[in-house]
Design a protein around this motif. Structure first.
Motif, PDB file in Angstrom:
ATOM      1  N   ALA A  59       0.923  -1.326   0.112  1.00 51.71           N
ATOM      2  CA  ALA A  59       0.107   0.115   0.047  1.00 51.71           C
ATOM      3  C   ALA A  59       1.079   1.230  -0.002  1.00 51.71           C
ATOM      4  O   ALA A  59       0.672   2.144  -0.406  1.00 51.71           O
ATOM      5  CB  ALA A  59      -0.950   0.146   1.284  1.00 51.71           C
ATOM      6  N   GLU A  60       1.944   1.194   0.795  1.00 50.57           N
ATOM      7  CA  GLU A  60       2.890   2.507   0.720  1.00 50.57           C
ATOM      8  C   GLU A  60       3.638   2.554  -0.761  1.00 50.57           C
ATOM      9  O   GLU A  60       3.668   3.799  -1.126  1.00 50.57           O
ATOM     10  CB  GLU A  60       3.862   2.315   1.857  1.00 50.57           C
ATOM     11  CG  GLU A  60       4.894   3.135   1.861  1.00 50.57           C
ATOM     12  CD  GLU A  60       5.812   2.879   2.906  1.00 50.57           C
ATOM     13  OE1 GLU A  60       7.022   3.337   3.069  1.00 50.57           O
ATOM     14  OE2 GLU A  60       5.703   2.070   3.847  1.00 50.57           O
ATOM     15  N   GLN A  61       3.760   1.541  -1.221  1.00 48.18           N
ATOM     16  CA  GLN A  61       4.497   1.703  -2.682  1.00 48.18           C
ATOM     17  C   GLN A  61       3.330   2.334  -3.555  1.00 48.18           C
ATOM     18  O   GLN A  61       3.820   2.970  -4.463  1.00 48.18           O
ATOM     19  CB  GLN A  61       5.128   0.422  -2.961  1.00 48.18           C
ATOM     20  CG  GLN A  61       6.285  -0.280  -2.414  1.00 48.18           C
ATOM     21  CD  GLN A  61       6.586  -1.446  -2.702  1.00 48.18           C
ATOM     22  OE1 GLN A  61       5.880  -2.140  -3.459  1.00 48.18           O
ATOM     23  NE2 GLN A  61       7.949  -1.931  -2.118  1.00 48.18           N
ATOM     24  N   LYS A  62       2.152   1.698  -3.520  1.00 44.56           N
ATOM     25  CA  LYS A  62       1.342   2.184  -4.276  1.00 44.56           C
ATOM     26  C   LYS A  62       0.994   3.602  -4.216  1.00 44.56           C
ATOM     27  O   LYS A  62       0.721   4.485  -5.133  1.00 44.56           O
ATOM     28  CB  LYS A  62      -0.161   1.358  -4.209  1.00 44.56           C
ATOM     29  CG  LYS A  62      -0.165   0.065  -4.884  1.00 44.56           C
ATOM     30  CD  LYS A  62      -1.281  -0.799  -4.554  1.00 44.56           C
ATOM     31  CE  LYS A  62      -1.373  -2.010  -5.230  1.00 44.56           C
ATOM     32  NZ  LYS A  62      -2.666  -2.778  -5.162  1.00 44.56           N
ATOM     33  N   LEU A  67       1.478   9.411  -5.835  1.00 42.40           N
ATOM     34  CA  LEU A  67       1.832  10.680  -5.461  1.00 42.40           C
ATOM     35  C   LEU A  67       2.958  11.002  -6.736  1.00 42.40           C
ATOM     36  O   LEU A  67       3.071  12.124  -6.945  1.00 42.40           O
ATOM     37  CB  LEU A  67       2.312  10.744  -4.040  1.00 42.40           C
ATOM     38  CG  LEU A  67       1.120  10.802  -3.028  1.00 42.40           C
ATOM     39  CD1 LEU A  67       1.892  10.637  -1.590  1.00 42.40           C
ATOM     40  CD2 LEU A  67       0.169  11.752  -3.296  1.00 42.40           C
ATOM     41  N   ASN A  68       3.971  10.225  -6.932  1.00 48.52           N
ATOM     42  CA  ASN A  68       4.946  10.638  -7.938  1.00 48.52           C
ATOM     43  C   ASN A  68       4.295  10.882  -9.259  1.00 48.52           C
ATOM     44  O   ASN A  68       4.756  11.867  -9.842  1.00 48.52           O
ATOM     45  CB  ASN A  68       5.847   9.395  -7.965  1.00 48.52           C
ATOM     46  CG  ASN A  68       6.768   9.318  -7.034  1.00 48.52           C
ATOM     47  OD1 ASN A  68       7.011  10.208  -6.059  1.00 48.52           O
ATOM     48  ND2 ASN A  68       7.522   8.126  -6.817  1.00 48.52           N
ATOM     49  N   ASN A  73       2.372  15.203 -12.991  1.00 52.07           N
ATOM     50  CA  ASN A  73       1.498  16.033 -13.723  1.00 52.07           C
ATOM     51  C   ASN A  73       1.110  17.383 -12.967  1.00 52.07           C
ATOM     52  O   ASN A  73       1.119  18.280 -13.816  1.00 52.07           O
ATOM     53  CB  ASN A  73       0.046  15.348 -13.397  1.00 52.07           C
ATOM     54  CG  ASN A  73      -0.014  13.929 -14.280  1.00 52.07           C
ATOM     55  OD1 ASN A  73       0.422  14.003 -15.490  1.00 52.07           O
ATOM     56  ND2 ASN A  73      -0.715  12.916 -13.964  1.00 52.07           N
ATOM     57  N   LEU A  74       1.448  17.675 -11.815  1.00 53.43           N
ATOM     58  CA  LEU A  74       1.434  18.945 -11.479  1.00 53.43           C
ATOM     59  C   LEU A  74       2.390  19.849 -11.947  1.00 53.43           C
ATOM     60  O   LEU A  74       2.174  20.925 -12.134  1.00 53.43           O
ATOM     61  CB  LEU A  74       1.557  18.919  -9.745  1.00 53.43           C
ATOM     62  CG  LEU A  74       0.414  18.470  -9.020  1.00 53.43           C
ATOM     63  CD1 LEU A  74       0.578  18.428  -7.466  1.00 53.43           C
ATOM     64  CD2 LEU A  74      -0.731  19.665  -9.036  1.00 53.43           C
ATOM     65  N   ASN A  92      -8.220  13.515 -11.738  1.00 55.12           N
ATOM     66  CA  ASN A  92      -8.577  11.953 -11.597  1.00 55.12           C
ATOM     67  C   ASN A  92      -7.648  11.269 -10.725  1.00 55.12           C
ATOM     68  O   ASN A  92      -8.133  10.770  -9.826  1.00 55.12           O
ATOM     69  CB  ASN A  92      -8.208  11.357 -13.123  1.00 55.12           C
ATOM     70  CG  ASN A  92      -9.239  11.689 -13.934  1.00 55.12           C
ATOM     71  OD1 ASN A  92     -10.351  11.846 -13.871  1.00 55.12           O
ATOM     72  ND2 ASN A  92      -8.653  11.417 -15.374  1.00 55.12           N
ATOM     73  N   ALA A  93      -6.509  11.843 -10.438  1.00 55.58           N
ATOM     74  CA  ALA A  93      -5.688  11.327  -9.388  1.00 55.58           C
ATOM     75  C   ALA A  93      -6.234  11.568  -8.100  1.00 55.58           C
ATOM     76  O   ALA A  93      -6.153  10.920  -7.093  1.00 55.58           O
ATOM     77  CB  ALA A  93      -4.252  11.712  -9.521  1.00 55.58           C
ATOM     78  N   ILE A  94      -6.617  12.906  -7.933  1.00 55.16           N
ATOM     79  CA  ILE A  94      -6.995  13.334  -6.560  1.00 55.16           C
ATOM     80  C   ILE A  94      -8.187  12.564  -6.160  1.00 55.16           C
ATOM     81  O   ILE A  94      -8.817  11.983  -5.355  1.00 55.16           O
ATOM     82  CB  ILE A  94      -7.377  14.702  -6.616  1.00 55.16           C
ATOM     83  CG1 ILE A  94      -6.192  15.679  -6.773  1.00 55.16           C
ATOM     84  CG2 ILE A  94      -8.325  15.367  -5.560  1.00 55.16           C
ATOM     85  CD1 ILE A  94      -6.593  17.007  -7.047  1.00 55.16           C
TER      86      ILE A  94
END
Length: 173
Positions: A59-62, A67-68, A73-74, A92-94
């Motif tokens: 879950a941490e890696q996902k 976030l990367n 994209n940001l 979409n990521a948010i």
């Protein structure tokens, strides 16, 4: 010649065999439970711990990958604010972070995802409000132009007032 206490000897022998068998069985049972049953329970406990830690690491890696990708994209959007593809990828990521956080709200990663998605939602709404309000430098230029027009109108009105007062003075005389 037969011994006179043959029954006692036979009974003593069987008592010894039973006592020996009971003692050996007791020792073998203790060895079995010490080396087989207890370690199996402990091993299953450690396997469960390993599985939960593996899930947490996954879950941490996902989350780090999400976030990367979001940061990339940001940066794209920051360099080119008219890039609609980056903007939709950010939104979409948010939304993905938010929905995953709602489904996993009890774990620490779910709570972290919720905090991140809330922060990014606030940032996205602020960006969209800034986009809707327009560019601040062009707004300032427009305001300066309006102020110059107003100053010119005030000067014109003052000139008219001066002319009218002169005409009024002429009529009074």
């Amino acid at each position: 010649m037969r011994p006179l206490n043959a029954k006692e000897r036979t009974l003593g022998f069987w008592k010894f065999v039973l006592l020996f068998t009971f003692t050996v069985a007791l020792i073998m049972g203790a060895v079995y439970f010490n080396f087989a049953a207890v370690p199996q329970k402990e091993l299953s406990y450690y396997k469960d711990q390993y599985a939960s830690m593996s899930k947490a690491a996954e879950a941490e890696q996902k989350l780090a990958a999400k976030l990367n990708e979001l940061n990339a994209n940001l940066l794209k959007y920051q360099n080119n604010p008219k890039d609609d593809l980056a903007k939709t990828a950010i939104l979409n990521a948010i939304n993905e972070l938010s929905t995953h956080a709602k489904s996993d709200s009890l774990s620490s990663f779910g709570k972290l995802e919720m905090e991140i998605s809330n922060s990014l939602t606030v940032a996205a709404s602020t960006i969209s409000k800034l986009e809707q309000s327009g560019n601040a430098s062009t707004d300032m230029e427009g305001l300066k132009a309006e102020l110059d027009e107003c100053k010119q109108e005030v000067k014109d009105k003052q000139q008219e007032i001066t002319n009218l007062t002169m005409q009024l003075a002429v009529y009074k005389n």
